[in-house]
Every structure is written in structure tokens, then in C-alpha cells.
Design a protein around this motif. Structure first.
Motif, PDB file in Angstrom:
ATOM      1  N   GLU A  69      54.001  -8.713  29.169  1.00 36.11           N
ATOM      2  CA  GLU A  69      52.597  -9.085  29.375  1.00 36.11           C
ATOM      3  C   GLU A  69      51.653  -8.077  28.727  1.00 36.11           C
ATOM      4  N   SER A 124      49.482 -10.315  26.418  1.00 37.25           N
ATOM      5  CA  SER A 124      48.191 -10.673  27.027  1.00 37.25           C
ATOM      6  C   SER A 124      47.008 -10.391  26.100  1.00 37.25           C
ATOM      7  N   LYS A 131      46.722 -13.146  23.613  1.00 37.29           N
ATOM      8  CA  LYS A 131      46.131 -14.365  24.179  1.00 37.29           C
ATOM      9  C   LYS A 131      44.614 -14.197  24.320  1.00 37.29           C
ATOM     10  N   LYS A 137      42.848 -14.669  21.244  1.00 38.44           N
ATOM     11  CA  LYS A 137      43.089 -16.013  20.712  1.00 38.44           C
ATOM     12  C   LYS A 137      44.004 -16.000  19.480  1.00 38.44           C
ATOM     13  N   ASP A 185      47.639 -19.388  21.828  1.00 37.09           N
ATOM     14  CA  ASP A 185      46.981 -20.165  22.881  1.00 37.09           C
ATOM     15  C   ASP A 185      47.785 -20.078  24.182  1.00 37.09           C
ATOM     16  N   GLU A 186      47.269 -20.697  25.214  1.00 38.31           N
ATOM     17  CA  GLU A 186      47.890 -20.625  26.550  1.00 38.31           C
ATOM     18  C   GLU A 186      49.299 -21.192  26.546  1.00 38.31           C
ATOM     19  N   VAL A 187      49.493 -22.283  25.832  1.00 39.46           N
ATOM     20  CA  VAL A 187      50.817 -22.920  25.796  1.00 39.46           C
ATOM     21  C   VAL A 187      51.833 -21.994  25.130  1.00 39.46           C
ATOM     22  N   ASP A 188      51.484 -21.434  23.975  1.00 42.79           N
ATOM     23  CA  ASP A 188      52.384 -20.516  23.279  1.00 42.79           C
ATOM     24  C   ASP A 188      52.679 -19.291  24.132  1.00 42.79           C
ATOM     25  N   TYR A 189      51.640 -18.811  24.803  1.00 47.93           N
ATOM     26  CA  TYR A 189      51.816 -17.632  25.658  1.00 47.93           C
ATOM     27  C   TYR A 189      52.814 -17.927  26.781  1.00 47.93           C
ATOM     28  N   ASP A 190      52.620 -19.033  27.471  1.00 47.84           N
ATOM     29  CA  ASP A 190      53.510 -19.384  28.583  1.00 47.84           C
ATOM     30  C   ASP A 190      54.939 -19.606  28.103  1.00 47.84           C
TER      31      ASP A 190
END
Length: 211
Positions: free
Chosen positions: A92, A96, A99, A102, A105-110
Motif C-alpha cells: 500500500e 497508494s 492511485k 491517478k 485507477d481504483e480497479v487496477d489498484y484493487d
């Protein structure tokens, strides 16, 4: 110096100019290049303990079967793999900010966090897997360190690390750091030392399988 010349000029030094001193700035320049080394999931597993103090360096020498190159080197460096690097909390710290900026994105991060979690859990099933992964990643990092050192005019020699538990106690190395190897660094006495025999490429490279 171009890359070909850099690789050709890098030799493992067996004796260093004893009076040659290195500063923290010298090391920072080397590590600014070294930190660009690849690592699994960009988790950056490698930690370094740089020992320039003469008394402490001599203690490492005692624990390393009195190898003379440690005595004459400007520093001896303990290269260590960080077992905590596979923890989600460490991932993280790296991802983090990406993310937030930018860069992902959130999907790639998760998805990345989930992949790292699974990767870490798989390694934890067998201590040997963790040790192998640390050795693989620190080896890549250490090689780039030696090339970076040569770029700035310093010679190096990779070495085994001996008496690990005594070394750990001597320098208060925490348990999550695994000493993998040592590197002596300075300026070599032998500028024209001949290189040892290298096998022809055809002896160690095969294409598309073995016959």
C-alpha cells in the motif's frame, strides 16, 4: 563510459586502496541508480547496511574468516532481503500514492492489491519459497549496485555472508531482514587484473529447448 565498456571494465576486486574513503554522498549517488532495479510487483525487497567505520568493518572481517579485502575496502555492505515486503501494508505504501496521483485507477489498484496478497500468501506456505524469492530479488538489486558503483569509479566484490546470527547480533539486524550476501567496495589496487576464463556462449545458452 557506454554500457558495454562498463560491463567489461567491472571486475571483482581482491584488494583495495586502503586510504580511499567514501562519503555518504558517494553512496547516495550509487543508490539513486540502484533503486531503479526491477523487483516482483515492484515491492523493492532489498535493504543495505553500509559499514564504513573501521572498527565495525574489522568486526565483519573477523566474522568472515579474516578476508583481507574487507580490511582494505572503503566499506563492506550487507545486502539483505526484507521479508516484510510481501505484506499488504508495505504494498500500500508503494501503490497508494500511484492511485492518488491517478497513475492507476481504483480497479487496477484493487486488482494489484489482491494479486500481491495472493502472491504473499503463496510464499508464506513454505519458508524456502520466501528465501528463494528474497535471493532472486536481492541478486538483481546487488548486480545493479555493482554496475552503478563502477559507473562512479568504484570497484566491488560480491561475497558470501558468514556467521549470520553473530552478524545479526553485532549490528542489531532485525529478524525480518535476511542477509543474503556482502559486497566490498572501494578502489582496486589492481587496475589491469586479468579476467578469469569465461565459457563460450554456446556452452551455456540453448535456443528453443535441449536436444
Amino acid at each position: 563510459m557506454n554500457f558495454e565498456d562498463l560491463v567489461i571494465s567491472r571486475h571483482s576486486a581482491v584488494n583495495f586502496i586502503k586510504e580511499e574513503k567514501m562519503t555518504e554522498e558517494d553512496f547516495k549517488k550509487i543508490f539513486e541508480l540502484t533503486k531503479l532495479a526491477p523487483s516482483a510487483f515492484n515491492l523493492q525487497f532489498t535493504n543495505y547496511l553500509v559499514i564504513t567505520d573501521e572498527e565495525k568493518k574489522e568486526r565483519v572481517r573477523e566474522l568472515s574468516y579474516n578476508q583481507y579485502k574487507i580490511h582494505t575496502a572503503s566499506a563492506v555492505i550487507i545486502v539483505m532481503g526484507n521479508k516484510k515486503s510481501i505484506e499488504p501494508s508495505e504494498a500500500e505504501k508503494i501503490y497508494s500514492p500511484m492511485k492518488m496521483l491517478k497513475m492507476m485507477d481504483e480497479v487496477d489498484y484493487d486488482m494489484t492489491m489482491e494479486a500481491i496478497k495472493n502472491y504473499g500468501e503463496g510464499l508464506k506456505e513454505d519458508q524456502h519459497n520466501i528465501e528463494l524469492e528474497l535471493a532472486r530479488n536481492t541478486g538483481l538489486h546487488a548486480m545493479l549496485f555493482m554496475l552503478s558503483a563502477k559507473h562512479f569509479g568504484f570497484d566491488t566484490c560480491p561475497m558470501h555472508v558468514h556467521n549470520v546470527e553473530q552478524l545479526r547480533a553485532e549490528f542489531n539486524i532485525p529478524n525480518h531482514l535476511m542477509p543474503v550476501m556482502m559486497i566490498t567496495i572501494g578502489k582496486s589496487v589492481d587496475k589491469e587484473r586479468p579476467r578469469g576464463y569465461r565459457k563460450p556462449v554456446g556452452e551455456f545458452v540453448n535456443f528453443n529447448g535441449y536436444k
